[in-house]
Design an enzyme around this catalytic site. Sequence first.
Site, PDB file in Angstrom:
ATOM      1  N   ARG A   1       0.845  -1.205   0.000  1.00 42.48           N
ATOM      2  CA  ARG A   1       0.000   0.000   0.000  1.00 42.48           C
ATOM      3  C   ARG A   1       0.875   1.248   0.000  1.00 42.48           C
ATOM      4  NH1 ARG A   1      -4.910   1.267   4.248  1.00 42.48           N
ATOM      5  NH2 ARG A   1      -3.246   1.076   5.816  1.00 42.48           N
TER       6      ARG A   1
ATOM      7  N   ASP B   1      -3.863   3.169  13.831  1.00 39.86           N
ATOM      8  CA  ASP B   1      -3.037   3.781  12.795  1.00 39.86           C
ATOM      9  C   ASP B   1      -3.568   5.182  12.518  1.00 39.86           C
ATOM     10  OD1 ASP B   1      -5.246   3.535  11.104  1.00 39.86           O
ATOM     11  OD2 ASP B   1      -4.347   2.005   9.823  1.00 39.86           O
TER      12      ASP B   1
END
Length: 540
Positions: A169, A453
């Site tokens: 990603r 996150d």
Amino acid sequence: MSAPAPSPLAVVDAEPLPRQEEVLTEAALAFVAELHRRFTPRRDELLARRAERRAEIARTSTLDFLPETAAIRADDSWRVAPAPAALNDRRVEITGPTDRKMTINALNSGAKVWLADFEDASAPTWENVVLGQLNLIDAYGRNIDFTDPRSGKSYALKPADQLATVVMRPRGWHLEERHLTFDGRPVPGALVDFGLYFFHNAQRLIDLGKGPYFYLPKTESHLEARLWNEIFVFAQDYVGIPQGTVRATVLIETITAAYEMEEILYELRDHAAGLNAGRWDYLFSIVKNFRDGGSKFVLPDRNAVTMTAPFMRAYTELLVRTCHKRGAHAIGGMAAFIPSRKDAEVNKVAFEKVKADKDREAGDGFDGSWVAHPDLVPIAMASFDAVLGEKPNQKDRLREDVSVAPGDLIAIDSLDARPTYAGLVSAVQVGIRYIEAWLRGLGAVAIFNLMEDAATAEISRSQIWQWINAGVVFENGETATPELARTVAAEELAAIREEIGEEAFAAGKWQQAHDLLLHVSLDADYADFLTLPAYEQLVG
């Protein structure tokens, strides 16, 4: 491929890193420079388009499926390209940053896929950006091991047939990489991450029987997916691999993308692998886009917005139906629990919740789901094994029973829950603790037994902002105001100081994190992304 001309890219304000020359080769930088030259102008136009669309939502307080793409949705004949063998079974995926220990543990975890994350689980220090790439290069060459300096424990890769398939990603379109510039201008972080990874690993991955596979974050429209598709076409020609080798899974983690799922798959159809349901960023996107919409768009505490909330159920069921209609994988959300080494009862309760969540996703037709910790892999695996058996996926479950109207996706007031004072305290606690770690270069952080996150910090500060601007009155009679948020933040800062001690407090970035959280939570001008002002304060 002819020898490249010297790269016009400059590495600026960056301390030399060990072995960086293996990543920042002249040929790799020349490729990134060409990506930047060709595609950054269109990226800039699409970012401007985001702002225009946000202004339109502010004016109308609604969204709808696009009339101009109705023919794509109505055409039942098209499908995405068949999944390659390495991505056909995705029943459990583990996520995490690309530091050396995580790289080994994730590949060894027993999950089918590892989301190797340069985005929300990685603070974009130059060290994380460059050495994260090096760790993946080393892993594919089986040239990676790690010994923990504190415990003395050593880590090494299992045999190749037991390793997870990597889906990498890159950063979202809005982020720059200030350490790589072209004519004095930073190169988009997405192009740096994609370009370095693709250039070094595409052929190597093909030789391993896999391929260059990607998760695309923060996508807001099918036009942004089209740009990625153009990048894939160019990149495959540039390094001389067959068209269609790249595969991309798009995170449907913005409210605007939820109205364009079919169009996103269509734009990427030769390179599409599936769609994923990302919960925290999705809620953050709802707040961001409908922050002028009044009380009916006010979200309750984040933990009250489960995937069974009516508007979230509409989103996930539409995602499964859309993916399977077009032959793509539907990947479910994150189980973020981090097991306690001290409290078996906490683990028992949490594992039961994870199991129920994964049972629901498998029952709804998802082909796989995410976990944040290796201990959760067997739990999620059992849920999907029970439904899939020997089948690699359940794309044959078309979910034609699902019917979602445009208003269903934004029916926030269908949820019978209200913001609470405890929710405000939690948002402040998690926000300060996460931002402090991020400013020290850590993007994936265990806080109160959950792996958090950047999406966590985004929803935390967005909820504080929304509740204050909506004048929410909590159950204890207090009104959400800037003064209340400052009081709660001051109390939390004092509690952290007491908890960790004066020396550790002074060594951290606690005051800076406190100030940044309040800045983005209280500023009348809502910042599009917390990570933009935070990046200005990130050292390294």
